[in-house]
Structure formats: C-alpha cells, structure tokens
Scaffold this motif. Sequence first.
Motif, PDB file in Angstrom:
ATOM      1  N   ASN A  85       0.823  -1.215   0.000  1.00  0.00           N
ATOM      2  CA  ASN A  85       0.000   0.000   0.000  1.00  0.00           C
ATOM      3  C   ASN A  85       0.849   1.252   0.000  1.00  0.00           C
ATOM      4  O   ASN A  85       0.597   2.191  -0.746  1.00  0.00           O
ATOM      5  CB  ASN A  85      -0.920   0.016   1.225  1.00  0.00           C
ATOM      6  N   GLY A 265      -8.765  -5.123   6.396  1.00  0.00           N
ATOM      7  CA  GLY A 265      -7.745  -6.012   5.874  1.00  0.00           C
ATOM      8  C   GLY A 265      -8.352  -7.277   5.270  1.00  0.00           C
ATOM      9  O   GLY A 265      -9.558  -7.326   4.969  1.00  0.00           O
ATOM     10  N   ALA A 267      -8.870 -10.180   6.529  1.00  0.00           N
ATOM     11  CA  ALA A 267      -9.693 -10.979   7.461  1.00  0.00           C
ATOM     12  C   ALA A 267      -9.495 -12.483   7.276  1.00  0.00           C
ATOM     13  O   ALA A 267     -10.458 -13.204   6.962  1.00  0.00           O
ATOM     14  CB  ALA A 267     -11.164 -10.596   7.311  1.00  0.00           C
ATOM     15  N   ASP A 269      -9.420 -14.784   9.269  1.00  0.00           N
ATOM     16  CA  ASP A 269     -10.249 -15.609  10.170  1.00  0.00           C
ATOM     17  C   ASP A 269     -11.582 -16.006   9.548  1.00  0.00           C
ATOM     18  O   ASP A 269     -12.190 -16.991   9.969  1.00  0.00           O
ATOM     19  CB  ASP A 269     -10.475 -14.878  11.521  1.00  0.00           C
ATOM     20  N   ASN A 277     -18.545  -9.091   4.774  1.00  0.00           N
ATOM     21  CA  ASN A 277     -19.412  -7.995   4.327  1.00  0.00           C
ATOM     22  C   ASN A 277     -18.737  -7.316   3.122  1.00  0.00           C
ATOM     23  O   ASN A 277     -17.637  -6.776   3.264  1.00  0.00           O
ATOM     24  CB  ASN A 277     -19.569  -7.000   5.486  1.00  0.00           C
TER      25      ASN A 277
HETATM   26  P1  NAD Z   1      -8.763  -7.088   9.317  1.00  0.00           P
HETATM   27  O1  NAD Z   1      -9.407  -5.810   8.947  1.00  0.00           O
HETATM   28  O2  NAD Z   1      -8.462  -8.025   8.203  1.00  0.00           O
HETATM   29  O3  NAD Z   1      -9.709  -7.856  10.367  1.00  0.00           O
HETATM   30  C1  NAD Z   1     -10.071  -7.310  11.637  1.00  0.00           C
HETATM   31  C2  NAD Z   1     -11.383  -7.941  12.113  1.00  0.00           C
HETATM   32  O4  NAD Z   1     -12.458  -7.414  11.330  1.00  0.00           O
HETATM   33  C3  NAD Z   1     -11.436  -9.463  11.919  1.00  0.00           C
HETATM   34  O5  NAD Z   1     -12.156 -10.005  12.997  1.00  0.00           O
HETATM   35  C4  NAD Z   1     -12.211  -9.645  10.639  1.00  0.00           C
HETATM   36  O6  NAD Z   1     -12.915 -10.871  10.566  1.00  0.00           O
HETATM   37  C5  NAD Z   1     -13.166  -8.461  10.666  1.00  0.00           C
HETATM   38  N1  NAD Z   1     -13.467  -7.995   9.305  1.00  0.00           N
HETATM   39  C6  NAD Z   1     -12.645  -7.319   8.460  1.00  0.00           C
HETATM   40  N2  NAD Z   1     -13.244  -7.076   7.307  1.00  0.00           N
HETATM   41  C7  NAD Z   1     -14.479  -7.620   7.394  1.00  0.00           C
HETATM   42  C8  NAD Z   1     -15.574  -7.714   6.485  1.00  0.00           C
HETATM   43  N3  NAD Z   1     -15.521  -7.176   5.250  1.00  0.00           N
HETATM   44  N4  NAD Z   1     -16.686  -8.344   6.888  1.00  0.00           N
HETATM   45  C9  NAD Z   1     -16.761  -8.860   8.122  1.00  0.00           C
HETATM   46  N5  NAD Z   1     -15.775  -8.811   9.027  1.00  0.00           N
HETATM   47  C10 NAD Z   1     -14.635  -8.202   8.665  1.00  0.00           C
HETATM   48  O7  NAD Z   1      -7.452  -6.737  10.145  1.00  0.00           O
HETATM   49  P2  NAD Z   1      -6.237  -7.666  10.592  1.00  0.00           P
HETATM   50  O8  NAD Z   1      -6.768  -8.995  11.065  1.00  0.00           O
HETATM   51  O9  NAD Z   1      -5.462  -6.827  11.512  1.00  0.00           O
HETATM   52  O10 NAD Z   1      -5.365  -7.878   9.287  1.00  0.00           O
HETATM   53  C11 NAD Z   1      -5.396  -9.059   8.478  1.00  0.00           C
HETATM   54  C12 NAD Z   1      -4.430  -8.871   7.310  1.00  0.00           C
HETATM   55  O11 NAD Z   1      -4.877  -7.793   6.475  1.00  0.00           O
HETATM   56  C13 NAD Z   1      -2.996  -8.519   7.706  1.00  0.00           C
HETATM   57  O12 NAD Z   1      -2.102  -9.263   6.909  1.00  0.00           O
HETATM   58  C14 NAD Z   1      -2.870  -7.048   7.375  1.00  0.00           C
HETATM   59  O13 NAD Z   1      -1.549  -6.696   7.045  1.00  0.00           O
HETATM   60  C15 NAD Z   1      -3.775  -6.946   6.170  1.00  0.00           C
HETATM   61  N6  NAD Z   1      -4.310  -5.583   5.907  1.00  0.00           N
HETATM   62  C16 NAD Z   1      -4.404  -5.198   4.611  1.00  0.00           C
HETATM   63  C17 NAD Z   1      -4.939  -3.980   4.295  1.00  0.00           C
HETATM   64  C18 NAD Z   1      -5.011  -3.589   2.853  1.00  0.00           C
HETATM   65  O14 NAD Z   1      -4.673  -4.358   1.980  1.00  0.00           O
HETATM   66  N7  NAD Z   1      -5.468  -2.387   2.550  1.00  0.00           N
HETATM   67  C19 NAD Z   1      -5.416  -3.126   5.305  1.00  0.00           C
HETATM   68  C20 NAD Z   1      -5.342  -3.558   6.640  1.00  0.00           C
HETATM   69  C21 NAD Z   1      -4.794  -4.807   6.932  1.00  0.00           C
END
Ligand code: NAD
Length: 482
Positions: A85, A265, A267, A269, A277
């Motif tokens: 990014n 990110g 997600a 999990d 979503n």
């Molecule tokens: P995340 O945003 O992926 O997830 C955080 C929480 O929010 C999790 O419980 C997830 O299940 C939930 N969540 C996220 N998006 C969702 C959606 N659309 N619908 C429902 N639930 C949702 O943050 P993280 O776990 O800290 O990061 C995971 C990976 O993503 C890491 O490798 C990080 O580097 C990467 N990341 C990428 C970006 C990008 O590409 N712009 C931004 C942030 C994090």
Amino acid sequence: MTNTPRITVAYGDGIGPEIMEATLQVLHAAGAKLEYDVIEVGEKVYQSGNLSGITDEAWATLQRNGIFLKSPITTPQGGGYKSLNVTIRKTLGLYSNVRPTRAYAPYVKTWFPDMDVVIIRENEEDLYAGIEYQQTSEVVHSIKLITRMGCEKIIRYAFAYARANGRRHVTCMTKDNIMKHTDGLFHQVFNEIATEYPEITTDHYIIDIGSARLADDPGRFDVIVTMNLYGDIISDIAAEVAGSVGLCGSANIGDNFAMFEAIHGSAPDISGLNLANPSGLINAACMMLVHLGQGEVSARIQNALLCTLEDGIHTGDVYREGHSAAKAGTREFAAALIERLGKEPKRFTPVRISTDKPIHLKPVERRKSVMQCVGVDVYVHHDGDPQSLGHALEQAAAGILSLKMMSNRGLIVYPERVADGQLTDQYRCRFCASVDYTVPVSQDAIMQLLMAIHGAGLEINKTEFLYTDNGKRAFSLGQGER
Ligand code: NAD
C-alpha cells in the motif's frame, strides 16, 4: 474507439476474492461502464520471493490504466517485506486519502446515529517519508518531512471535495502548539486556503482533543483534513465508532492515478466462508464511479445498498437477532443489493451525487523566499559531561563562530543546565555569528568550524543548518533557549 474506461482490478488475499466477486457483480448489474485487467498482488507474489508484493508487469498495467480497484492483501510479517500500500501510494503520487464514514442507524448498531464525517488524510509526507537514522548507540531520529506544496495540495483537495459534495464545514487537526514549524505550516496553509472558500466554515483542533471529540461526539464533524500520521489514527477511530470496519471504503487520489479499496484487511479468520461484508469494497467502487464521471450509477448502487440494510438483510458482522430480518452471506448480500437496484431508501436520505467530475486541482505554484543561513547545529557523539564538551568546542570554534548553547534530548545543558533530565550520548551544539541570529553565516565558516571540531578529536554525526525565511526565524529554539 470506445470511451469505456479500462481499470485494473486485484482480487487480493483472504476475503479479497469473495468481496471483489460480489462488487464486480454489483457494478455489472448497475450498468457501470467498465472494462478491466486483473493483476496479481500480495501474498502469492511475496511468497515467490518478490519483496515488494507486485511484479513489473503488474506495475505496467497499473500505470497504463490509471485507476485501481483493489481488494485487501495480506502483508507477511518481518523478512524485509515492503508494505504494498505504501509503495503504491508513493509511486503513483496518491497524495490524498479520502475516507467517508457514516452511521447506518438504527439498522447497524452505533452510539452515534448522526455520524457522517469524511476524513481527508495527507498520504505522502510526514513521518511516513520513512527517513530514519540511528546516530549513536542510544539515539535514533525520524524525519517529519512536511512541504508547503504537500500541505497546499491536500488542503485545497479537502475544500474542493467539500464544495463538490455539498459539505459545509472543514476542520483542520494538527499539533502546532508543539511542532510549530511542521504542523504550524499545515495550519497556516489551511488558514490561507480557507479564504478561497468563503461559503465553507472552518475550525482547528489540536489533534489530541480533536481525536477525543471524534470518539465522543463524531456528529459535530463534517470534513476533517489532517496530516498523514494523525489521519491514519483518527480514520480508524472513526470507522470503529461508526459500526463496522466492513462498511467503509476509501479513495487514494493523485493527479494522474487513483486507487479505491475497502478500509479493512484481508480478514483471514473468515476467509473462504462466504461471511465477509462486501459493503466496504462496494462503497469504494462507488467512489471510483464518481471519479470516473459515472455518478448516477454510483448513486443507484448506494441507494440499493441503503435499501438492503433498511430491509434488514445483514452480513454476520452487523447482524443482530431481533433487529435484522435475515443473516446473509457475501453472495446473498450482493444478490439482495442487485434486486434493489433502482429503488430508493425510505428512512435513510437517498444519495444524490452532486458532482459528476473528478476533482482536478491546478498545479501548486512554487514559493520563492529569501533564505539566509544564520547558524548551524552540529550533533556530536559524547559520553562525558556537558561542561568538558562545551569547553572543548568553545576552544575549537574560537575565531570562527560562537557556541550559543548545547542541548541533550532537547533540553539545554550548556552554558547552564536548565533541567535535571538524564543525559544521553548525543549533544546538539548550536553555533551562530550573533546570538539574535541577525548576522549571516557563510558556508565557508561552517566548513571551517566542522574541520576545527574534527581536529579537536570530537565525533560529529549530523549537522542542521539554521535559516531565516524572509527575515523570520525558521528553526525551533532549544527548550529554555532565549
Ligand atoms: P482485518 O481488517 O483483516 O480484520 C479485523 C477484524 O475485522 C477481523 O475479525 C475480521 O474478521 C473483521 N473484518 C474485516 N473485514 C471484514 C468484512 N468485510 N466483513 C466482516 N468482518 C470483517 O485486520 P487484521 O486482522 O489486523 O489484518 C489481516 C491482514 O490484512 C494482515 O495481513 C494485514 O496486514 C492486512 N491488511 C491489509 C490492508 C489492505 O490491503 N489495505 C489493510 C489492513 C490490513
């Protein structure tokens, strides 16, 4: 000859492919005029040994198409991998990060039903310039790089955005009570540009109380413009208090390129489970449509999204037993949205796009001023006491320049020690020709001084020249310096 825009799409990692699939279906069903090339970025590219997460071929596609719709990617921890990014933002000159965050009450639970704020974050400068140095065993520096040009671009963008989108108030947030030159410049440029937009009201908050108010009462804000680090922090606060990270999209805008993505990110999990979503990426795609001059299609999609939420069709992250009508998977949510295209929400205010044109700013005029060198800060590695170092420096500099003061961790320790803090092994030693900084200092004098300090057996590890700008002091005084 076709005037259908050709964009670049990346499906990304984790939930990325699922939400991109849903978003592209919605775009297609709504009648968006788009063609696209798909590129691979992220985990697979990193794992192939490419530390930047993107191939040269993919770069070429991005540069050719100009517009990028991107799903989140997974950045591997450690191992020298670069954040894709940050690389994309810097390489494509995406100076403005625009993140609208609104409440969807009462359908999505939030304490702040009136929240509807757009955070516009400077995206290229500040501590994110990534210029850091270790100078002694104990001391590291990071450069906070702010330019007048960078401030002007982002602040003018924020006002132009407010005007184009019928918003009435722009708030600036800085920490200029402490950082008078860097944050002070941002605040000063904000005040200057505000006069060009008389119909828009403005205010300024110191970032600490501003963040607190944003967390406690976000309904009071409309558009917020701020510096890179503060914007990074407060835009996450805003998304969190609005309801779900799954709902927000963002735009990264430059003069020639733009990138649109969800704020969340990858997600891992919930990856592959049809639980994600897709609204964040759909909202980002709607911002892209406005940028491409397809504001009407964007409004159609946003209104259908609002109808879907009003009808209680909710993905697991916002679903509430007793409030929601149905728990939808990613695919079912997209299908429900598509069914509602052409409808307008009953309780939410329907979306009307007030501009069909992307915001293009005139190039920033370069500023010319009279910069006069009036001194130099020489950073010296020294493990002993300040008095012995001060005396050695006074002797070395005799007949060249005067030692005005020395500081350690920002506090003055010579000629008198004004505070009792613990000392570290780097001293900032300030030399000038007159104590009120009115007499110019030549480059020759500075070179002579450095040679003399080196000749005295002292170790110099950094210098900073002190300037006046049109006669005004353009550097900070030491804590306690007069
Ligand atoms: P995340 O945003 O992926 O997830 C955080 C929480 O929010 C999790 O419980 C997830 O299940 C939930 N969540 C996220 N998006 C969702 C959606 N659309 N619908 C429902 N639930 C949702 O943050 P993280 O776990 O800290 O990061 C995971 C990976 O993503 C890491 O490798 C990080 O580097 C990467 N990341 C990428 C970006 C990008 O590409 N712009 C931004 C942030 C994090």
